[in-house]
Design an enzyme around this catalytic site. Structure first.
Site, short mmCIF file in Angstrom:
data_model
loop_
_atom_site.label_atom_id
_atom_site.label_comp_id
_atom_site.label_asym_id
_atom_site.label_seq_id
_atom_site.Cartn_x
_atom_site.Cartn_y
_atom_site.Cartn_z
N HIS A 473 -5.20 -6.20 -17.27
CA HIS A 473 -4.41 -5.49 -16.27
C HIS A 473 -2.90 -5.68 -16.39
O HIS A 473 -2.12 -4.85 -15.90
CB HIS A 473 -4.85 -5.94 -14.87
CG HIS A 473 -4.64 -4.90 -13.81
ND1 HIS A 473 -3.62 -3.99 -13.85
CD2 HIS A 473 -5.31 -4.65 -12.67
CE1 HIS A 473 -3.68 -3.22 -12.78
NE2 HIS A 473 -4.69 -3.58 -12.05
N TYR A 589 -5.62 -3.10 1.42
CA TYR A 589 -4.72 -2.81 0.29
C TYR A 589 -5.18 -1.53 -0.38
O TYR A 589 -6.32 -1.41 -0.81
CB TYR A 589 -4.78 -3.98 -0.70
CG TYR A 589 -3.89 -3.90 -1.92
CD1 TYR A 589 -2.82 -4.78 -2.07
CD2 TYR A 589 -4.10 -2.97 -2.93
CE1 TYR A 589 -2.00 -4.74 -3.19
CE2 TYR A 589 -3.28 -2.91 -4.05
CZ TYR A 589 -2.24 -3.80 -4.18
OH TYR A 589 -1.41 -3.76 -5.28
N THR A 602 3.39 -0.21 -9.23
CA THR A 602 2.60 0.10 -8.04
C THR A 602 3.30 -0.40 -6.77
O THR A 602 4.22 -1.21 -6.82
CB THR A 602 1.21 -0.56 -8.11
OG1 THR A 602 1.37 -2.00 -8.19
CG2 THR A 602 0.42 -0.06 -9.30
#
Length: 772
Positions: A473, A589, A602
């Site tokens: 990620h 979230y 993000t």
């Protein structure tokens, strides 16, 4: 071994008569071709750098400006207002290329024209950057575009050029703005109000006001200073502190997975499917290197930042004791492959030519047919990448920093990406709902040692030809991988194809050298470290409950009839489902993007709002009229959409507070408010999977060519992770994760609540649904 001999360019022996050299023509040929290929890439990068540097200008536009200046001169019109004559004065006289007055005049006009051309490019870029800083279009009602926005859109189109390359807009993108502290604090207090009772809220409000008045002004000054100096004031800290400094296993906690097409089957031949897919991936990489991929554009006119794509290939996360680092190489000509406990190196090129799909199929089939057993300690070696990061860093330094172990590890870490040939078969069967969850579990963690979790991504090929990705990620977010995956699946299905027997098209080159087995010398202490990491990873994998399902009654088509955003519809449904599941609300979230800004990644949308909780409570009470519930739902939906827009335009809450917290740590300033904010658990973490980013095919024409999205593990041990893909007009895929060790959560139970919540909200609008 033949491949070992081919790796030696020359050999020599010392004799009484002197030194006898024996050259290997084949090896020298490969060296020569590799050098030529490297120089070609350098020249392409130089050319692209020039074209990118002058965009939206072009060599043609430069020539037009020069011709206009020269033409006006012949017509006795001095458009330079005397500047051409001034330039001539500084040119040397009487010798060299400036000998004649005509030559001196032409050179002067070319210099003047180049200056005007570059000034025009600078003006266009700055104007475009100013235009792209306007985000009012996002807050206008659908179908009610203002005249100002229409004029803005025309100006953006005119200044954007005709054929932009991938990185053409990078320097024209605005910087991520630093929000005002007062605005962030206000939005934060609004977000936690529905989660706290009056006493808890007043205490939190007091802490926030004290922080805003005393501590925040100093921290904000440093953050503004960083925003002036750095390209993005968030992204480098986010990558380092959220990802690279994490010491927990990447598996489940950080890496996520992506699924294949689930309703179509191209071939059952494992090696053939890999042959096409790997070929398509390297084709994509070549387009990436040459910047031939079109930048993603919102509404077709607003460019998104593309910098995350730079590290898609040839990238590995290298473990460290305190922090990891991302190793990215400019080039890699091989992939590393794992099959039945053995590691192989497969070359992607024959000289300077990319191997054809049929040749790649041959190489993968050779690995499948290889009967050799794993070397001692080799089978579970990749478990080191699935365990704790500090333990892996220590083992790497102790056992893999020299000799054949270092050479083999370098082969894996310097590969374009990692490939796993699985011995299991997985595929979604609509008649067997559990098949999708088992498919997801296999992609998320496998058996804990048949994925190399440090690579930018691992391509997983199951025995029946079904595929998937496991993605690290830190280097990029899910939409970037989605862009690659859409290209690869579309190319595989609509451009490459298969023979009637399921093999890649064409004839294989049987003279290709076979894949190389990687060699290891793993002592018992290293095997003990491997086993320790494996036990940690296995315990984590067994604790994960994953429930994946296809929601069939409706999709985006029906939601649009409710006159609301599909994302808001799903998010409010999740709030209703969570309240029914847990009997309370929680901090939620939802990931949104900030890629309209340079190097944006993000931002968090806090989906649990006062408006959504009011709607949920009214639904649960069951005493309200349908019209009242519809009104409450619309208020919740509008609030969610506004929060999402604020996050996308740089006015979110969490990234600002995160950076303020880091500045406080650097300065040694204590802030009870920031400490509390950063320690609050996200018990419901959600994300929507992007789709149809590049238009490889028409989804209306091919409705069955749908992926199921992907998923991730829960962020909190007593919480849920929910990923969803609104896949076309008539279906939605959900991936729900939780931990078996938590007595409060159950992924399948929560999934059933999601189903019911979606149906109940749809019933409010009395829109007919398909049968489940």
């Amino acid at each position: 071994m033949a491949e070992a001999h081919q790796a030696v360019a020359f050999q020599f022996t010392v004799t009484p008569d002197g030194v006898d050299f024996r050259l290997s023509r084949e090896a020298l040929k490969h060296i020569y071709v590799s050098g030529i290929n490297s120089w070609k890439k350098r020249l392409i990068r130089i050319k692209n750098g020039i074209l990118r540097g002058v965009y939206p200008g072009s060599p043609t536009s430069w020539l037009v400006v020069v011709m206009a200046t020269v033409g006006s001169s012949y017509c006795n019109v001095d458009v330079s207002m005397g500047l051409v004559c001034d330039i001539q004065k500084y040119l040397p006289e009487g010798y060299g290329p400036y000998r004649t007055p005509q030559t001196r005049a032409l050179v002067s006009m070319a210099i003047f024209s180049t200056g005007v051309w570059m000034l025009g490019i600078f003006f266009f870029r700055q104007t475009l950057k100013l235009l792209l800083s306007y985000h009012g279009w996002m807050f206008e009602m659908h179908g009610r575009t203002s005249r100002f926005t229409k004029v803005w859109a025309i100006c953006v189109r005119l200044l954007s050029g005709r054929r932009p390359m991938l990185y053409s807009f990078q320097t024209s993108l605005p910087k991520l703005p630093v929000p005002k502290v007062s605005a962030t604090i206000q939005r934060y207090l609004e977000s936690v109000r529905p989660l706290l009772n009056d006493e808890e809220y007043y205490r939190k409000e007091k802490l926030a006001k004290e922080f805003q008045e005393k501590t925040a002004p100093r921290l904000q000054k440093y953050l503004i200073l960083k925003s002036w100096w750095a390209t993005n004031y968030v992204s480098d800290w986010w990558e380092e502190y959220i990802y690279l400094r994490g010491r927990n296993p990447l598996m489940v906690n950080s890496n996520y997975y992506v699924m294949d097409f689930v309703f179509t089957k191209n071939t059952d031949v494992q090696a053939a499917r890999l042959g096409n897919i790997v070929h398509a991936m390297i084709t994509y990489r070549r387009k990436l290197d040459r910047e031939q991929i079109k930048p993603v554009m919102a509404l077709g006119i607003v460019p998104m930042c593309s910098y995350q794509m730079e590290r898609m290939f040839n990238t590995t996360r290298i473990p460290g004791k305190e922090t990891d680092v991302l190793q990215h190489l400019a080039e890699s000509r091989h992939v590393a492959v794992y099959h039945r406990g053995r590691f192989f190196k497969v070359w992607l090129y024959d000289g300077s030519s990319l191997l054809k799909p049929r040749d790649l199929e041959l190489q993968f089939q050779r690995i499948l047919d290889d009967p050799s057993p794993p070397q001692p300690g080799e089978e579970r070696l990749a478990a080191l990448t699935a365990g704790g990061r500090a333990e892996w860093a220590q083992a790497r330094q102790t056992f893999f920093s020299f000799g054949k172990n270092k050479a083999s590890l370098d082969t894996i870490e310097r590969a374009a990406f990692f490939v796993t040939l699985d011995e299991e078969s997985h595929r979604y069967d609509p008649e067997d709902e559990a098949s999708l969850s088992l498919y997801g579990k296999a992609l998320l963690h496998g058996n804990c040692y048949n994925r190399w979790f440090d690579k930018s991504f691992t391509l997983i090929a199951f025995k029946n030809g079904q595929l998937g990705l496991n993605t690290e990620h830190s280097w990029a977010d899910a939409p970037i991988v989605g862009h690659l995956w859409e290209f690869v699946l579309g190319t595989d299905t609509f451009h490459l194809g298969y023979s009637d027997t399921g093999h890649c098209l064409g004839q294989p080159n049987l003279l290709l050298a076979p894949p190389q087995r990687l060699q290891w010398d793993i002592p018992e202490k290293c095997q003990a470290a491997i086993d320790s990491s494996y036990q940690v990873a296995r315990a984590l994998a067994e604790d994960v409950e994953l429930y994946c399902f296809q929601f069939l009654p409706f999709g985006k088509g029906l939601i649009k009839k409710c006159r609301t955003s599909p994302d808001a519809f799903v998010q409010i449904s999740l709030q209703l489902a969570h309240f029914r599941d847990r009997g309370k609300f929680c901090l939620t979230y939802e990931a949104s993007m900030t890629r309209m800004f340079r190097e944006g990644r993000t931002e968090t949308v806090r989906s649990c709002t006062s408006e959504s909780t009011a709607f949920v409570k009214a639904m649960v009470e069951g005493t309200h009229k349908k019209a009242d519930l519809q009104n409450l739902f619309r208020k919740a939906s509008e609030k969610h959409q506004n929060m999402y827009r604020l996050a996308m335009t740089g006015n979110g809450i969490d990234r600002h507070l995160f950076c303020l917290y880091l500045v406080s740590k650097y300065l040694g300033v204590s802030s009870p408010f920031l400490a509390e904010v950063l320690s609050e658990p996200w018990r419901l973490s959600t994300s929507q999977s992007a789709q149809f980013q590049i238009g490889m095919f028409d989804p209306k024409k091919y409705p069955n060519h749908l992926g199921a999205g992907g998923g991730f593990g829960p962020v909190a041990d007593d919480g849920y992770g929910v990923s969803y893909m609104i896949a076309g007009e008539n279906t939605i895929f959900f991936h729900v994760s939780s931990m078996f060790s938590s007595s409060e959560t159950n992924a399948q139970r929560f999934g059933n609540h999601i189903r019911q919540a979606l149906l109940d909200i749809a019933d409010l609008f009395q829109v007919p649904k398909a049968d489940s």
